[in-house]
Design an enzyme around this catalytic site. Structure first.
Site, PDB file in Angstrom:
ATOM      1  N   GLU A  88       0.804  -1.221   0.000  1.00 25.99           N
ATOM      2  CA  GLU A  88       0.000   0.000   0.000  1.00 25.99           C
ATOM      3  C   GLU A  88       0.842   1.278   0.000  1.00 25.99           C
ATOM      4  O   GLU A  88       0.317   2.375  -0.205  1.00 25.99           O
ATOM      5  CB  GLU A  88      -0.931  -0.002   1.216  1.00 25.99           C
ATOM      6  CG  GLU A  88      -2.030  -1.063   1.110  1.00 25.99           C
ATOM      7  CD  GLU A  88      -2.898  -1.146   2.346  1.00 25.99           C
ATOM      8  OE1 GLU A  88      -2.454  -0.699   3.429  1.00 25.99           O
ATOM      9  OE2 GLU A  88      -4.025  -1.659   2.245  1.00 25.99           O
ATOM     10  N   GLU A 119       7.010 -21.880   8.793  1.00 27.15           N
ATOM     11  CA  GLU A 119       7.548 -21.024   9.855  1.00 27.15           C
ATOM     12  C   GLU A 119       8.576 -21.753  10.724  1.00 27.15           C
ATOM     13  O   GLU A 119       9.303 -21.114  11.493  1.00 27.15           O
ATOM     14  CB  GLU A 119       6.423 -20.480  10.739  1.00 27.15           C
ATOM     15  CG  GLU A 119       5.735 -21.506  11.610  1.00 27.15           C
ATOM     16  CD  GLU A 119       4.756 -20.850  12.576  1.00 27.15           C
ATOM     17  OE1 GLU A 119       4.714 -21.287  13.742  1.00 27.15           O
ATOM     18  OE2 GLU A 119       4.039 -19.919  12.177  1.00 27.15           O
TER      19      GLU A 119
END
Length: 300
Positions: A88, A119
């Site tokens: 953004e 992870e």
């Protein structure tokens, strides 16, 4: 007593919330109220971390002004939030796509799909760090509710070994990444409404912190004038209308005049404002902005 001892071994974001134990037998309205009451705790938790957030913003902005970059690394929800915040920044603040970048354990496919074990892959963290081409003036921000993923620990350790600045964002006061990072931001939001679902309060807290980091950084490097995002990239009708309003208000001209000059500058908001207020041609306005590092405040 035994239950307490066992509970204390469980990280905070994984503990059961006593206020929502009956959520599955509550009315829909009661369920919504429970979740809303938990969400109310997030802003207060972040307020306690405001000094650390400010330190991180000062660090990141100083590095970007020295040709550095802001790099987010996270797994699962945390990784997705980092990628979202990074994506953004170009349309909002007019920076190039490489200035703020987001990386997620498991790669881009993990943005839409859960990648089992990503992870926990310590070695892959090293590989992903290398592939990110991290430079000496960059800031690596590790994002994790628990603060313990091996992949993220590996990334931060690699950064630390190369004397690259690091920031940790976590909701667990016992997070391992706190031991590595130069700055730690740890809003303690408590147990989730649904036990272990750290996409809830912890996710909201991380999103709010990321908003502050990127927005605060962009303000510090001159990407706003007052509270106007004057480097907005008008890529659609809504954003073009916004650009017209910004130029009209800041330059104190009617919207027709604002639109006229914006069309001539290819919708460069700051160039249009400087051209009007200084009564100079477009190229001279662009040069004046360049000479002042694009900071509109220095000119007007």
């Amino acid at each position: 007593m035994l239950g307490v001892v066992i509970l204390n071994k469980v990280i905070l974001t994984e503990q059961s919330n006593p206020d929502t134990v009956n959520i599955d037998i509550s009315s829909t309205l009661e369920m919504v109220e429970m979740i809303n009451n938990e969400d109310k705790k997030v802003a207060a938790a972040i307020e306690l971390e405001k000094e650390n957030i400010a330190k991180a913003i000062d660090l990141i902005s100083s590095k970007i002004l020295s040709d550095g970059h802001l790099l987010y690394f996270g797994a699962g929800t945390s990784g997705r939030l980092g990628v979202l915040d990074a994506s953004e920044c170009p349309p909002t603040f007019g920076v190039s796509q490489d200035i703020v970048r987001g990386y997620i354990a498991g790669g881009d496919i993990a943005l839409r799909n859960a990648i089992e074990g990503a992870e926990d892959n310590y070695e892959q963290g090293k590989i992903d760090f290398q592939n990110a081409k991290v430079e000496k003036n960059d800031v690596v921000v590790g994002i994790s509710a628990s603060g313990n993923p091996k992949w993220l620990i590996s990334v931060l350790e690699e950064a630390k070994a190369k004397n690259i600045s690091t920031v940790a964002i976590t909701c667990n006061p016992q997070a391992k990444i706190k031991e590595i990072a130069d700055i730690t931001i740890c809003p303690i939001v408590g147990q989730e409404a649904i036990t272990g679902s750290s996409r809830l309060k912890a996710g909201t807290a991380q999103k709010l912190v990321l908003n502050m980091l990127s927005t605060g950084t962009m303000v510090k490097i001159g990407k706003t004038y007052k509270n106007f995002m004057v480097d907005v990239q008008p890529t659609n009708v809504k954003l073009k209308d916004r650009a017209v309003r910004f130029v009209s208000e800041i330059a104190n001209v009617d919207e027709n005049r604002a639109k006229e000059i914006l069309q001539k500058t290819n919708y460069e908001v700051k160039t249009s404002i400087v051209s009007i207020l200084k009564n100079i041609d477009i190229e001279t306005a662009r040069k004046l902005l360049k000479d002042n590092n694009g900071i509109l405040r220095k000119i007007i």
